[in-house]
Design an enzyme around this catalytic site. Sequence first.
Site, short mmCIF file in Angstrom:
data_model
loop_
_atom_site.label_atom_id
_atom_site.label_comp_id
_atom_site.label_asym_id
_atom_site.label_seq_id
_atom_site.Cartn_x
_atom_site.Cartn_y
_atom_site.Cartn_z
N GLY A 1 15.58 70.82 56.32
CA GLY A 1 16.65 70.13 55.58
C GLY A 1 16.08 69.13 54.59
CG HIS B 1 13.44 72.73 50.54
ND1 HIS B 1 13.56 71.37 50.45
CD2 HIS B 1 12.67 72.97 51.63
CE1 HIS B 1 12.90 70.80 51.45
NE2 HIS B 1 12.34 71.76 52.17
#
Length: 291
Positions: free
Chosen positions: A43, A49
């Site tokens: 996360g 990402h």
Amino acid sequence: MKVIDAWRLTLQSIYMRIFYSVSQLKKEAKAQGGHWAFIPTMGALHDGHLSLIEQAKQQNLPTIVSVFVNPTQFNNSEDLAKYPRTVSQDLKKLAEIGVDAVFLPGIQDIYPDNSSVPEVHLGSEAKNLEGFYRPGHFEGVVMVLRRLFSIVQPGHVFFGQKDLQQCMVVRSLINNEFPEIRFNMVETMREKGGLAMSSRNVHISDSDRINANKIYQTLIKMSELELNESEVLDLENELLELGIQTEYLKYVSLPSLGVVTTRAEANAVVFAGYLGKVRLIDNLIFKPLSN
Ligand code: PAF
């Protein structure tokens, strides 16, 4: 946000499936027949990402992202406590980029009380550098990935080059235990000044961020020039003057991650160190590894 953007996001969120349960996801994985492109994360998603997801989408495969802060890979409890947790922002970013599915396991899904976790035997690529400075870290990474790979059953996985040693450890895990998975390493995304993107960067102040850019400049210098030990030490001292305490700054060969003394023998240069309480790592590959 404009009304039209809000609608687009709502639609994307409807199409993005969120799995909270292992059994539900396993059923879906079976239906997918091993085609998922899987991006495991902890996360606090940033553009690094998102670039992994973009790469996966370019291969026209259904994409699945997991978000799970894995406690077993933190060798420092303060680091685990401080790790940013931003699930609702993460879900919004994932919907915006058009991910097909998200897996949000709980601790019991990954480490059920009644199951014995198989022992982790790591290869030599995991022993030095991060393996030395963060004892137990790669054992934790391998534990969580074994479990995630067996639940998600992906055909492809995507990892960022910023964690170069992790990439080599995962490559060898896949070669040894999951030969059906194709491993993809994606180039590091950098902030404007060159600092490698990382979830931990949220803890760096604006002025420290300018100093942190020196890490990338140092890597470039080492990748371009053959520097001896004392010249590398000078570079470490320059970093220290900016408040960056080096743990390692080394030439390494790939895929072993063995430290070598000359640039000529090396494929890459790797760095780890502290800026205040924030631990940063980075690397530059200047002689690509042939598959
Ligand atoms: O790179 C990371 O974020 C983590 O090490 C990973 C691969 C998601 C395993 O927890």
